[in-house]
Design an enzyme around this catalytic site. Structure first.
Site, short mmCIF file in Angstrom:
data_model
loop_
_atom_site.label_atom_id
_atom_site.label_comp_id
_atom_site.label_asym_id
_atom_site.label_seq_id
_atom_site.Cartn_x
_atom_site.Cartn_y
_atom_site.Cartn_z
N HIS A 109 0.83 -1.21 0.00
CA HIS A 109 0.00 0.00 0.00
C HIS A 109 0.85 1.26 0.00
CE1 HIS A 109 -3.24 -2.75 1.19
NE2 HIS A 109 -4.08 -1.81 0.79
N LYS A 160 -1.17 4.66 4.53
CA LYS A 160 -2.06 3.69 5.16
C LYS A 160 -1.60 3.44 6.60
CE LYS A 160 -4.25 -0.81 4.69
NZ LYS A 160 -5.57 -0.27 5.08
N1 LIG Z 1 -13.27 -1.23 2.23
C1 LIG Z 1 -12.55 -0.83 1.20
O1 LIG Z 1 -12.73 -1.27 0.05
C2 LIG Z 1 -11.51 0.23 1.44
C3 LIG Z 1 -10.82 0.81 0.36
C4 LIG Z 1 -9.89 1.81 0.62
C5 LIG Z 1 -9.64 2.22 1.93
N2 LIG Z 1 -10.32 1.60 2.94
C6 LIG Z 1 -10.17 2.02 4.33
O2 LIG Z 1 -10.94 3.19 4.53
C7 LIG Z 1 -10.38 3.96 5.59
C8 LIG Z 1 -10.17 5.39 5.10
O3 LIG Z 1 -9.23 5.39 4.08
P1 LIG Z 1 -8.77 6.76 3.38
O4 LIG Z 1 -7.74 6.37 2.40
O5 LIG Z 1 -9.96 7.53 2.93
O6 LIG Z 1 -8.09 7.49 4.62
P2 LIG Z 1 -7.88 9.06 4.86
O7 LIG Z 1 -7.74 9.78 3.56
O8 LIG Z 1 -6.77 9.17 5.85
O9 LIG Z 1 -9.23 9.54 5.52
C9 LIG Z 1 -9.61 9.18 6.81
C10 LIG Z 1 -10.60 10.20 7.30
O10 LIG Z 1 -11.06 9.77 8.57
C11 LIG Z 1 -11.46 10.91 9.26
N3 LIG Z 1 -11.50 10.66 10.70
C12 LIG Z 1 -10.50 10.39 11.56
N4 LIG Z 1 -10.98 10.22 12.80
C13 LIG Z 1 -12.31 10.41 12.72
C14 LIG Z 1 -13.38 10.37 13.65
N5 LIG Z 1 -13.15 10.13 14.96
N6 LIG Z 1 -14.63 10.60 13.22
C15 LIG Z 1 -14.88 10.87 11.93
N7 LIG Z 1 -13.91 10.93 10.99
C16 LIG Z 1 -12.66 10.69 11.39
C17 LIG Z 1 -10.44 11.96 8.92
O11 LIG Z 1 -11.22 13.14 8.96
P3 LIG Z 1 -10.65 14.56 9.33
O12 LIG Z 1 -10.26 15.11 7.99
O13 LIG Z 1 -11.79 15.24 9.95
O14 LIG Z 1 -9.48 14.35 10.24
C18 LIG Z 1 -10.02 11.59 7.49
O15 LIG Z 1 -10.57 12.46 6.55
C19 LIG Z 1 -9.10 3.22 6.01
O16 LIG Z 1 -9.39 2.38 7.08
C20 LIG Z 1 -8.76 2.38 4.78
O17 LIG Z 1 -8.02 1.24 5.10
C21 LIG Z 1 -11.24 0.65 2.72
#
Ligand SMILES: NC(=O)c1ccc[n+]([C@@H]2O[C@H](COP(=O)([O-])OP(=O)(O)OC[C@H]3O[C@@H](n4cnc5c(N)ncnc54)[C@H](OP(=O)(O)O)[C@@H]3O)[C@@H](O)[C@H]2O)c1
Length: 244
Positions: A134, A138
Site C-alpha cells: 500500500h 495507510k
Molecule cells: N473497504 C474498502 O474497500 C476500502 C478501500 C480503501 C480504503 N479503505 C479504508 O478506509 C479507511 C479510510 O481510508 P482513506 O484512504 O480515505 O483514509 P484518509 O484519507 O486518511 O481519511 C480518513 C478520514 O477519517 C477521518 N476521521 C479520523 N478520525 C475520525 C473520527 N473520529 N470521526 C470521523 N472521521 C474521522 C479523517 O477526517 P478529518 O479530515 O476530519 O481528520 C479523514 O478524513 C481506512 O481504514 C482504509 O483502510 C477501505
C-alpha cells in the site's frame, strides 16, 4: 424515494470519492458529511440519515459502528482494522437491535473474486503466503483485505503448511505476521495504491493470485451496491460477497 446517506470521514480520500459518487447517483441523497471534529450521533439525528457510510480510521471505527447502531441507522463500514472479536460483538449488537448493516473490508469486485479463487486453491495448496502493498499513508497493517484473505484461506485449509518447525528468524519479524500459520507481509511505499498477492506453493509449482488497485474508482460500484442493499438487511453481514 432516495436513500439518505451520511458519509463519515467525508474529507478523507475514500470519503471524498464516495460523496462525489453517491451525490451523482439518483438512488441517493447525501444528507451529511462528518469528520473527526463532529458529533456523529448528533449529525445522524439531525440529518435523518437511513445509512451511514464510514471511511475513517482503525482506532475509531469500532466506536463509530456502535454509535451508528445505537442511532438505529444502517451502517456500511468500509474502514478497515476491525478484528474478529469486534466484528462478532457488533453483529451481536445489531442482532439485538434487529438492524441490518455491512462491514466490507474490500469493495472491489476483482479483489472479492480473488478471495473466492484463493479459497478454492487453499483446499489443495496448504502452503501459502500473503503479501499486501500500500501507499505509505495507510495507517493499519496488515490490511483488512489481507486479514480477510487469510481468514478465508484458513477456513478452507485441510492441512498445515510444510515450513520446518525448526525454522528461526535471524531478525525478528523476518517471516512477517502470522494468521493461523499463514505469513502476512505488509509493504508501504510511495507510488503504490493497494495491491494483494497470494502465493501458493506445491511440489514443483507455484500459483500466484494478484489484485492491483490502479484507482480508488474500483471501490465505487461496491460502495453503491452496499448502500443500496443495506436498507433491506436485518443482520450485520461481513464481506461484499454476502450481497453479490
Ligand atoms: N473497504 C474498502 O474497500 C476500502 C478501500 C480503501 C480504503 N479503505 C479504508 O478506509 C479507511 C479510510 O481510508 P482513506 O484512504 O480515505 O483514509 P484518509 O484519507 O486518511 O481519511 C480518513 C478520514 O477519517 C477521518 N476521521 C479520523 N478520525 C475520525 C473520527 N473520529 N470521526 C470521523 N472521521 C474521522 C479523517 O477526517 P478529518 O479530515 O476530519 O481528520 C479523514 O478524513 C481506512 O481504514 C482504509 O483502510 C477501505
Amino acid at each position: 424515494m432516495a436513500i439518505r446517506i451520511l458519509v463519515n470521514g467525508a474529507s478523507g480520500k475514500m470519503g471524498q470519492l464516495s460523496v462525489q459518487t453517491l451525490s451523482a447517483h439518483s438512488d441517493f441523497d447525501v444528507v451529511g458529511k462528518t469528520g473527526h471534529q463532529d458529533d456523529l450521533a448528533k449529525a445522524i439525528k439531525e440529518s435523518r440519515a437511513d445509512v451511514v457510510l464510514d471511511f475513517t480510521t482503525a482506532d475509531v471505527v469500532l466506536k463509530n459502528a456502535e454509535i451508528i447502531l445505537n442511532a438505529g441507522v444502517h451502517p456500511v463500514i468500509g474502514t478497515t482494522g476491525l478484528i474478529k472479536e469486534q466484528i462478532e460483538a457488533l453483529q451481536a449488537k445489531a442482532a439485538k437491535l434487529k438492524l441490518g448493516g455491512l462491514i466490507v473490508p474490500n469493495f472491489s469486485l476483482g479483489a472479492v473474486l480473488v478471495m473466492k479463487y484463493a479459497q478454492a486453491m487453499a483446499a489443495y495448496f496448504p502452503d501459502v503466503e500473503i503479501i499486501e502493498m500500500h501507499h505509505p499513508g495507510k495507517l493499519d497493517s496488515p490490511s483488512g483485505t489481507a486479514i480477510y484473505a487469510a481468514q478465508k484461506i484458513a477456513a478452507q485449509r485441510k492441512t498445515k503448511s510444510s515450513v520446518s518447525p525448526n525454522a528461526r528468524e535471524i531478525i525478528p519479524g523476518a517471516r512477517g505476521a502470522s494468521y493461523e500459520n499463514i505469513p502476512l507481509h505488509a509493504i508501504r511505499l510511495p507510488g503504490l495504491v493497494a495491491h494483494l498477492k497470494i502465493l501458493f506453493g506445491g511440489k514443483g509449482e507455484t500459483v500466484t493470485l494478484q489484485h492491483d488497485t490502479i484507482d480508488r474508482q474500483c471501490f465505487m460500484p461496491g460502495v453503491i451496491l452496499a448502500c443500496q442493499k443495506v436498507i433491506h438487511l436485518n443482520t450485520l453481514l461481513y464481506g461484499l460477497e454476502t450481497i453479490l
